[in-house]
Write a protein that holds these residues in place. Structure first.
Motif, PDB file in Angstrom:
ATOM      1  N   LYS A 113     -31.927 -34.189  38.450  1.00 41.62           N
ATOM      2  CA  LYS A 113     -32.949 -33.133  38.334  1.00 41.62           C
ATOM      3  C   LYS A 113     -33.064 -32.685  36.870  1.00 41.62           C
ATOM      4  CE  LYS A 113     -34.886 -29.555  40.878  1.00 41.62           C
ATOM      5  NZ  LYS A 113     -36.038 -29.730  41.662  1.00 41.62           N
ATOM      6  N   HIS A 114     -34.299 -32.463  36.403  1.00 45.45           N
ATOM      7  CA  HIS A 114     -34.451 -31.835  35.086  1.00 45.45           C
ATOM      8  C   HIS A 114     -33.771 -30.474  35.188  1.00 45.45           C
ATOM      9  CE1 HIS A 114     -37.292 -34.900  34.127  1.00 45.45           C
ATOM     10  NE2 HIS A 114     -38.219 -34.464  34.971  1.00 45.45           N
ATOM     11  N   PRO A 250     -40.278 -41.718  32.553  1.00 44.95           N
ATOM     12  CA  PRO A 250     -40.583 -40.749  33.616  1.00 44.95           C
ATOM     13  C   PRO A 250     -39.461 -40.563  34.631  1.00 44.95           C
ATOM     14  CG  PRO A 250     -41.915 -42.740  33.833  1.00 44.95           C
ATOM     15  CD  PRO A 250     -41.190 -42.858  32.534  1.00 44.95           C
ATOM     16  N   SER A 251     -38.568 -41.551  34.755  1.00 38.33           N
ATOM     17  CA  SER A 251     -37.519 -41.337  35.768  1.00 38.33           C
ATOM     18  C   SER A 251     -36.211 -40.813  35.175  1.00 38.33           C
ATOM     19  CB  SER A 251     -37.287 -42.636  36.554  1.00 38.33           C
ATOM     20  OG  SER A 251     -37.092 -43.674  35.640  1.00 38.33           O
ATOM     21  N   SER A 252     -36.220 -40.477  33.889  1.00 39.05           N
ATOM     22  CA  SER A 252     -34.986 -39.959  33.276  1.00 39.05           C
ATOM     23  C   SER A 252     -34.935 -38.439  33.387  1.00 39.05           C
ATOM     24  CB  SER A 252     -34.954 -40.306  31.783  1.00 39.05           C
ATOM     25  OG  SER A 252     -34.867 -41.680  31.607  1.00 39.05           O
ATOM     26  N   TYR A 267     -41.107 -21.303  30.100  1.00 41.42           N
ATOM     27  CA  TYR A 267     -42.267 -21.970  30.719  1.00 41.42           C
ATOM     28  C   TYR A 267     -43.109 -22.705  29.675  1.00 41.42           C
ATOM     29  CZ  TYR A 267     -40.846 -19.991  35.102  1.00 41.42           C
ATOM     30  OH  TYR A 267     -40.104 -19.700  36.223  1.00 41.42           O
ATOM     31  N   LEU A 268     -43.192 -22.115  28.482  1.00 42.04           N
ATOM     32  CA  LEU A 268     -43.939 -22.805  27.410  1.00 42.04           C
ATOM     33  C   LEU A 268     -43.238 -24.106  27.021  1.00 42.04           C
ATOM     34  CD1 LEU A 268     -44.950 -19.973  24.909  1.00 42.04           C
ATOM     35  CD2 LEU A 268     -46.464 -21.392  26.303  1.00 42.04           C
ATOM     36  N   ILE A 269     -41.912 -24.064  27.029  1.00 41.48           N
ATOM     37  CA  ILE A 269     -41.129 -25.273  26.689  1.00 41.48           C
ATOM     38  C   ILE A 269     -41.416 -26.373  27.719  1.00 41.48           C
ATOM     39  CG2 ILE A 269     -38.752 -26.189  26.671  1.00 41.48           C
ATOM     40  CD1 ILE A 269     -37.928 -23.488  25.343  1.00 41.48           C
ATOM     41  N   LEU A 275     -43.409 -31.014  31.834  1.00 42.78           N
ATOM     42  CA  LEU A 275     -42.654 -30.909  33.086  1.00 42.78           C
ATOM     43  C   LEU A 275     -43.224 -29.775  33.937  1.00 42.78           C
ATOM     44  CD1 LEU A 275     -38.982 -31.069  31.676  1.00 42.78           C
ATOM     45  CD2 LEU A 275     -40.401 -32.971  32.452  1.00 42.78           C
ATOM     46  N   ALA A 276     -43.297 -30.009  35.250  1.00 45.10           N
ATOM     47  CA  ALA A 276     -43.752 -28.945  36.143  1.00 45.10           C
ATOM     48  C   ALA A 276     -42.550 -28.094  36.516  1.00 45.10           C
ATOM     49  CB  ALA A 276     -44.365 -29.559  37.394  1.00 45.10           C
ATOM     50  N   SER A 277     -42.736 -26.770  36.548  1.00 42.92           N
ATOM     51  CA  SER A 277     -41.565 -25.907  36.772  1.00 42.92           C
ATOM     52  C   SER A 277     -40.898 -26.175  38.125  1.00 42.92           C
ATOM     53  CB  SER A 277     -41.926 -24.440  36.624  1.00 42.92           C
ATOM     54  OG  SER A 277     -42.976 -24.127  37.486  1.00 42.92           O
TER      55      SER A 277
END
Ligand code: ATP
Length: 644
Positions: A113-114, A250-252, A267-269, A275-277
């Protein structure tokens, strides 16, 4: 580019006993020591002849981690279950417990997960990606903001027994070096690769190599000091282009690390990174408090007096180390000379800033080896620096932003023992700081046209003013706990405020003076009324309005601009809670940093041929519907009883 031959080349070198890893210089007596049988790089650690990391891999049967493919491990009984992050913490790093939210952060990221991690300075964020890099197969790429920080990170990572390398542009890294790093990645010796944002964005052969590597093994990403995406994007373009990670890989998973980040900035980052939150796990530290740090503002007067006061502070230093942060290279050199001349302390000291040549930068080694006790530096020094002996951090001028303040003071007390942070404060330093932020470009923004570039610059300058006034407001506050102010500044929705620290200058003042918390909402409303009336009065004539005009009218004092004494609001009789000039100034700053009163700082040269720059601060307006907005907010302010 085919990745496989790289691995083959290095295997041949290992076979011919000619292999020397790129990080050999960070291993003491590399030539002489007995080396690990499985990697031929790290020192032998166990009776089996393996280094710490490969001994760990051996126990769990992770033979694919052995860089020397010729090495055949002896038969053994494997540990039945795969290692947990806790096993790694204990067996690899010798710690008994996780700190703060480390375990949760690692678990989220290792599961792909990010993960956005915001924990206080010194909480141990590095450990989050060290352990993850071991648990996740393949390579972990760490994007880091400063070359000096990367150099430190490499030394620390090698000392911890994890194979790593760094990539940045510089004469010490010729093309052969990159080839060698690629080979070591190919055989799995390098688990972590540190890289600057600039190299990551611009080094196309590195990108090709990484894309190629990703076909064979997973690539994971870490962005250290991720707040730089917001803070550096205007002058380090690469920081605004890191969306490249999610586009190319994209999968990292991406781990984002910061000690200081507002919710809105987080959120700006994510937006910047594409990336979607919903796809990101947010892991925030249990507390941002650093109880070992005592923070104090010191009014700054003449240079002589300030140097004298610094010398007194240094005399109390004993064995500890001190960092003096100065805003510019010129001031660093000046303070260094003054201290050399006057201190008579015999304190070993040095200066540090990014434009020093590499010979001079070598002095940093003496700092790390504790033969230099005092360093006088710009903020190029110290980000992420983990030196347990720092007992004192002095700001010769107030820091550039609240974020800088936390980062820079956060270098002190990393062993959890008491340490002091002293900020020498005067409003005169607004000019110096604004000059740095705007890179000395004169900024008469009224003259700017409406082009995209000009609007971007205007937006940047407005943000710069806001940041400066946030620090001014922080420094001038007399009664609210410093730690609470910082916690509130970085608070996210739903955070609870911790109690006052009881040892900062403001907490001590509250204990010593008779102070009251009072509601100053009516005064705040009155003050925006004053701003509006003055603007209406002077709009026609085009005259500039200074904060002083507002204070003089609000406090009904003699006005520099006599026209203003004709305003109705000047003559109004009313009961004021905020009465003194200093308190009124503080209230006006509060309106400014809350975005209700708009200002502009104007940088100009009084003599067009001279080098000297000066600033004027102008009040330019109020936001629409300001009174209603003021009414909605909390305006509790601490005031001294005797001043009321
Ligand atoms: N679980 C743990 N137990 C004890 N000490 C730890 C643990 N994890 C990390 N540390 C130690 O904490 C210190 C600070 O760690 P680190 O430099 O990673 O902090 P940080 O969170 O990155 O701080 P900053 O934001 O200031 O850079 C290091 O000396 C590290 O070895």
């Amino acid at each position: 580019m085919d990745f496989v031959p790289y691995g083959r080349n290095v295997q041949e070198k290992i076979k011919a006993k000619e292999f020397e890893p790129t990080f050999a210089k960070h291993i003491l007596d590399f030539e002489k020591i007995q080396k690990c049988l499985a990697c031929k790089a790290f020192p032998k650690y166990s009776p089996l002849g393996l280094c710490r990391y490969h001994e760990f891999c051996f126990k769990y049967g992770w033979y694919q981690e052995f860089p020397d493919k010729q090495y055949i491990p002896p038969p053994q009984n494997l540990i039945a279950n795969p290692p947990t992050s806790y096993d790694i913490l204990v067996k690899m790093f010798g710690y008994q417990e996780f700190q703060d939210m480390q375990e949760i952060a690692i678990s989220s990221y290792v599961n792909g997960k990010h993960t956005f991690i915001s924990m206080r300075t010194g909480a141990g964020k590095t450990m989050c990606y060290w352990i993850s890099a071991i648990l996740r197969e393949g390579l972990t790429v760490v994007i880091s903001p400063l070359v000096s920080l990367i150099d430190d990170q490499v030394i620390e990572t090698i000392a911890a027994g994890i194979g790593c390398a760094s990539i940045y542009t510089g004469k010490h890294q010729p093309p052969q070096y990159f080839e060698k790093v690629f080979s070591e990645i190919a055989i799995g010796l390098i688990k972590i690769l540190y890289i600057t944002a600039e190299s990551f964005i611009n080094n196309s052969s590195f990108t090709r190599m990484l894309l190629n590597f990703a076909k064979y093994a997973p690539v994971s990403f870490v962005i250290d000091e991720v707040h730089c995406i917001i803070e550096c994007k205007h002058f380090r373009e690469s920081w605004s282009k890191l969306r490249k990670i999610s586009t190319f890989f994209p999968s990292s998973p991406i781990m984002m690390l910061t000690g200081t980040c507002k919710e809105s900035d987080a959120y700006l980052i994510l937006e910047n990174l594409g990336l979607a939150s919903n796809d990101v796990a947010f892991v925030r530290g249990l507390s941002f408090s650093r109880p070992e740090l005592t923070m104090k503002m010191h009014p700054k007067s003449t240079k002589e007096k300030t140097i004298g006061e610094i010398i007194t502070l240094l005399k109390e230093l004993n064995e500890g180390k001190c960092i003096i942060y100065c805003p510019t290279v010129r001031i660093c050199d000046d303070v260094y000379e003054q201290l050399q001349e006057k201190s008579g302390l015999g304190l070993p000291m040095a200066v540090y800033y990014s434009s020093l040549d590499s010979e001079e930068k070598k002095k940093l080694k003496s700092w790390k080896e504790n033969t230099i006790q005092l360093i006088i530096a710009t903020n190029a020094f110290g980000m992420g620096l983990n030196d347990k002996k720092v007992r004192l951090v002095i700001h010769y001028s107030f820091p550039l932003s609240i974020g800088n303040l936390v980062q820079e003071t956060g270098r002190a007390g990393r062993d959890h023992n008491p340490a002091k942070c002293i900020i020498f404060y005067t409003r005169h330093d607004i000019c110096t700081n604004y000059t740095i932020i705007t890179q000395s470009r004169e900024s008469i923004t009224e003259d700017m046209n409406d082009s995209f570039e000009a609007n971007k610059r205007k937006e940047y300058l407005a943000k710069a003013c806001e940041k400066i006034f946030e620090v001014v407001h922080f420094c001038e506050e007399q009664y609210i706990c410093r730690e609470q102010m910082l916690a509130e500044y970085f608070a996210w929705n739903g955070d609870n405020l911790s109690p006052p620290c009881a040892h900062c200058d403001n907490c001590l003042r509250v204990q010593a003076e008779l102070v009251h918390e009072v509601d100053v909402k009516t005064d705040a409303i009155k003050m925006v009324g004053v701003v509006e009336e003055i603007i209406n009065k002077l709009r026609e004539s085009g005259k500039l309005i200074s904060p002083k005009d507002i204070i003089q009218v609000y406090c009904q004092l003699k006005c520099d601009n006599e026209e203003l004494t004709s305003l109705n609001i000047y003559h109004e009789t009313r009961k004021k809670i905020v009465r003194t000039k200093a308190d009124a100034q503080h209230l006006l700053d509060w309106l400014i940093i809350r975005g209700m009163v708009k200002i502009m700082i104007n940088l100009y040269r009084p003599n067009p041929n001279g080098n000297t720059l000066q600033t004027n601060i102008h009040i330019v307006g109020v936001i629409e519907g300001v009174t209603a907005i003021v009414m909605e907010k909390n305006w509790k302010m601490w005031l001294c009883h005797s001043r009321r």
